[in-house]
Every structure is written in structure tokens, then in C-alpha cells.
Design an enzyme around this catalytic site. Structure first.
Site, PDB file in Angstrom:
ATOM      1  N   GLU A   1     -13.689 -29.532   5.226  1.00 42.40           N
ATOM      2  CA  GLU A   1     -13.336 -29.350   6.635  1.00 42.40           C
ATOM      3  C   GLU A   1     -12.927 -27.893   6.791  1.00 42.40           C
ATOM      4  OE1 GLU A   1      -9.771 -30.678   9.503  1.00 42.40           O
ATOM      5  OE2 GLU A   1     -10.761 -32.363   8.482  1.00 42.40           O
TER       6      GLU A   1
ATOM      7  N   CYS B   1      -7.390 -25.342  13.113  1.00 46.24           N
ATOM      8  CA  CYS B   1      -8.853 -25.264  12.993  1.00 46.24           C
ATOM      9  C   CYS B   1      -9.535 -25.685  14.287  1.00 46.24           C
ATOM     10  CB  CYS B   1      -9.345 -26.136  11.833  1.00 46.24           C
ATOM     11  SG  CYS B   1      -9.073 -27.909  12.056  1.00 46.24           S
TER      12      CYS B   1
END
Length: 481
Positions: A249, A283
């Protein structure tokens, strides 16, 4: 702060330590054990031994551990809040979100402990049958970042534990407690046996060697990495050489699209939250806002006003909305990105400066395609707004990036927003919501340079198990369908 291996807190074998410093006060919070590959091998061995038993206990027992851990995590919130404020600069709201979502993630994983893990298939032999079963993979290495440490640690390992795997947490050196020891502590107090959860901390100077040695260990059967794309590529290379599946990720250059019919007050609220939550160090943060030309000027005014109204300061105060950036280097990078953009013609609507690690929420327009910020993830309280004459151009600009993590589309016509959302090349899209947000039962992950694989939801059952087939010949143990 020691390593946690096989249920015991132990120093690094060579006695090495590194200092964990607060981004808020600059003080040393702890001398942290600095693990070498030799320490990593001890953790792998402990996790391997524990796997033999943990993978065979009743799913009800594993479920009970995860549920107790969720309760303990919520009960510990006052202490957790203090830890997150000092260790990573998290304001109260961000600490609350971390705790609540981590607890929800543990409970969701507990529910998956009894997931269907096999099927009976017919055989050409009437007296035989075939079984396809999924079994726990083995030792899982989870490399956890500092920015949302508690929830990302839980996301990395909760479902793996529920299915019978054992884990090694390698927390960021910026958050050795919040991204590692905190979760290991509540799981251990909840009844996880020795070796089921291990924590190996290390300094930046030792990180590459330690991680490479752990990933290459045959007993490590899954790797989870949440962090930057360059580091993710490096880990993927080592994992690929070891034939070890990895979930990555990674970063993003996340767009929010604001259509001409959007409610501008709501849109400004969503953009400000998505851009400036945790000082933009998420993120999922919105980096760029792509706006229909007729509402561009008005949206710029409203977003800039919201940014300017945010209080900046000590995250331990309830009135603080924006805390510090994690390091001096992060603050210097913020200043550099703004300066480069301005030198190439960008206009600063608000913000643009930093006082030490405290960067002001910043809104820019007229950012040149030649500037660093145009294609670089800012990971700071910094966004750009850009007008577009039509929706095809907006979609093209949104997709003009090697990343593909998350996006948002804002419109009063939900059906039309959904139609545009399907044209965006990214792993997740929020329709009429901010880009920062997810749910523990929903798979999350990116496309292209934003990573591969998914964490959360039933897809993680496949991620953390191995498929095995058993051919039963002539036994008549099972009926042939």
C-alpha cells in the site's frame, strides 16, 4: 524500549539503540532497541514456533483474543492519545480516529475468523471426492508507517491473526511504540500466546539490511508494507526473489474533482479535511483539486478561508487542528515545494510558510506542470486548485499520474458523479465524500505505482491463506456431489 520477541522484552543482541524523538518537543522519548538481522532471525524463529500451535487453535479462541484486544485498545484511549501526540504529532481528532478504526478493524477481523475456507468438489471416480482448503500461510512480516500508526498496524495484521498466522511487526523508527508495541501489548494482554505477535524495531541505518533479511527468510510467507513507492519497489524486489507474496500500500497523487453543480460549502469542507487532516501526512490526502471553471474562483475563496482558519500548534491541546510535520526534513521539503512552485508562476492563496516543523495549511493555484509539486506527492498541508473547462479534460488530468490510490468526486448529481468516478484509474473513489476515509470491512489498496494487493474485507482471507487441494481416492469418506 526493547524488542518484543517470544513474549519477552529483550535488548538487541549487540546492545545497540537509537533515540526516538518527539516532533512536538524535540525531546528524547525513549532509547529504542536497534535490531540487527540476528535479532530478526530470533523473531522469525519465535513466530514460526508459535505458528504450529496458533494455527490449530479454535477460531473461537482467536476471535476472543481479537475482541478482548479491541476492548482494551478503547479503554486505553487516554494513554494512547498522549502517546500519539508526543510520538507522531497527532491532534486529538486524529488520535480518536486511529483508536476507533483500529478497534473496529480488530472486531471485523474477529468476525472473519470463521470464514469459509474450503469447498468439496466432485471427482470422476464415484467413490472419491476432492477437497480444496485454505490454510494459514505462516509468519507475516508487517512493516508499519508512523502517520496513522495504530490503525495501520491493526489493518496489517488483524485478519492474518484471525486466520491463524503469526506476525512480526516492524514499526517505523518514527513511531516504535504507536506503530508496534502498542498493538502488541493489547493483543498480549488479551491472551495472544508468546511468539504470536513480535515487535522488531530498528534505526534507518539498519532498516534496509534488517528488512531484506526478514523478507528473505523462508518461514516468512507474507509481507505487508505500507509506505512510500520507492521503498515499496525495493521490498517487492526482495519478496519476488524469495517468491513471497507481498501486499504493498504505497503513495498517491490523489485528486478531488469538484463539478459545477456541487454544493460549494460542502465541497470546501471536504477538501479542507482531506488536504489538512494530520497535516496532510496521509496516503489518502487530496493533493490536487480539479474544479469546473464556472465555480473555480468561488471554491478557491472558500477553501482558502477554511485553511486560514485552522489552528496550528501543540497537538496535546484540544483546540489544535494542525500539528507539526514529522521531521525537520519534512518541513524543509514542504518549504522547497512551495518555493519551487512559486518560482514557476504559482499563486499562494493562503499559507506557504513554516515555523520550524509547523507548516501553515497552504493553497496554491496556477501551478506549472514543470514544478515538482505538479507530479510529486506533497505529504504536507499543501494543495493545488486548477480550473477545467469540461469534464473530459478533468478526467484526463486526474488520470495523468503514475499513481492510482484514491480520489473523490463532488456533485449534487450523485448518479453523474458515480459515472465519472468509474472513469478514474485508482483503487478507491469517494462519491460526495472526502478522499480521507475507509471502512475496515472494505478492501483497500491502489493501482500502478500506488501498490498491489488489498487489505481489509474478505479479500484478505485469500491474502493470508494458502490454497491446498486433497484428492480422496476410493475412500467414500465424503459423498460425491
Amino acid at each position: 524500549m526493547l524488542l518484543f520477541i517470544d513474549g519477552k522484552h529483550v535488548p538487541a543482541r549487540d546492545g545497540a539503540t537509537f533515540a526516538s524523538r518527539s516532533p512536538v518537543t524535540g525531546e528524547v522519548l525513549a532509547d529504542v532497541a536497534d535490531a540487527s538481522p540476528a535479532d530478526g532471525l530470533l523473531a522469525v524463529a519465535a513466530a514460526g514456533r508459535a505458528f504450529a500451535e496458533w494455527s490449530r487453535v479454535s477460531f473461537a479462541e482467536r476471535r476472543a483474543v481479537l475482541l478482548r484486544a479491541a476492548d482494551l485498545l478503547e479503554a486505553d484511549f487516554p494513554r494512547t492519545r498522549d502517546s500519539l501526540a508526543l510520538e507522531v504529532g497527532a491532534v486529538r481528532g486524529w488520535a480518536e480516529m486511529n483508536t476507533a478504526e483500529a478497534a473496529a478493524t480488530l472486531r471485523e477481523a474477529a468476525g472473519l475468523a470463521s470464514s469459509p475456507l474450503g469447498s468439496v468438489l466432485p471427482s470422476a471416480d464415484p467413490s472419491g471426492a476432492n477437497l480444496s482448503l485454505r490454510t494459514a500461510a505462516g509468519v507475516v512480516l508487517a512493516i508499519v508507517p508512523w502517520n496513522a500508526p495504530v490503525v495501520l498496524a491493526a489493518r496489517s495484521v488483524a485478519i492474518a491473526l484471525a486466520l491463524g498466522n503469526t506476525v512480526i511487526l516492524r514499526p517505523s523508527e518514527q513511531a516504535p511504540h504507536a506503530a508496534g508495541h502498542l498493538l502488541a501489548d493489547v493483543l498480549t494482554r488479551a491472551g495472544a500466546p508468546a511468539g504470536v505477535v513480535n515487535v522488531v524495531t530498528c534505526s534507518p541505518s539498519r532498516s534496509k539490511e534488517l528488512v531484506a533479511s526478514l523478507v528473505a527468510e523462508p518461514a516468512v510467507r507474507r509481507v505487508v508494507f505500507i509506505g512510500s513507492t520507492p521503498v515499496g519497489r525495493s521490498i517487492a524486489s526482495v519478496a519476488g526473489n524469495a517468491l513471497t507474496p507481498a501486499v504493498l500500500e504505497l503513495g498517491g497523487k490523489n485528486p478531488t474533482l469538484v463539478l459545477s453543480d456541487a454544493d460549494l460549502d460542502t465541497a470546501a469542507d471536504h477538501v479542507a479535511f482531506a488536504a489538512f487532516a494530520n497535516s496532510g501526512q496521509v496516503c489518502m490526502s487530496t493533493d490536487r483539486v480539479l474544479v469546473a471553471a464556472p465555480v473555480f474562483a468561488e471554491l478557491c475563496e472558500r477553501v482558502a478561508a477554511r485553511a486560514a482558519a485552522l489552528s496550528i500548534g501543540d497537538p496535546r491541546l484540544d483546540t489544535t487542528a494542525v500539528g507539526p510535520l514529522i521531521t525537520d526534513a519534512a518541513a524543509a521539503r514542504f518549504t522547497s515545494l512551495v518555493a519551487d512552485s512559486v518560482s514557476r508562476g504559482a499563486r499562494v492563496l493562503t499559507g506557504g510558510s513554516a515555523d520550524g516543523r509547523y507548516a501553515t495549511p497552504t493553497v496554491l493555484t496556477d501551478v506549472s506542470a514543470e514544478s515538482q509539486l505538479y507530479s510529486t506527492e506533497s505529504f504536507a498541508p499543501l494543495i493545488t486548485l486548477q480550473p477545467f473547462a469540461d469534464e473530459p479534460a478533468m478526467i484526463a488530468a486526474a488520470n495523468d499520474t503514475p499513481y492510482g490510490l484514491i480520489a473523490s468526486v463532488l456533485s449534487s448529481d450523485a448518479s453523474h458523479a458515480w459515472h465519472l468516478a468509474r472513469s478514474l484509474r485508482c483503487g478507491a473513489v469517494h462519491v460526495n465524500g472526502p478522499s480521507v476515509g475507509d471502512e475496515p470491512h472494505v478492501p483497500f489498496g491502489g493501482l500502478a505505482a500506488s501498490g498491489s494487493g488489498r487489505l481489509g474485507g474478505v479479500e484478505s482471507v485469500l491474502t493470508f491463506t494458502e490454497q491446498r487441494t486433497f484428492y480422496l481416492h476410493g475412500t467414500e469418506v465424503l459423498p460425491n456431489p
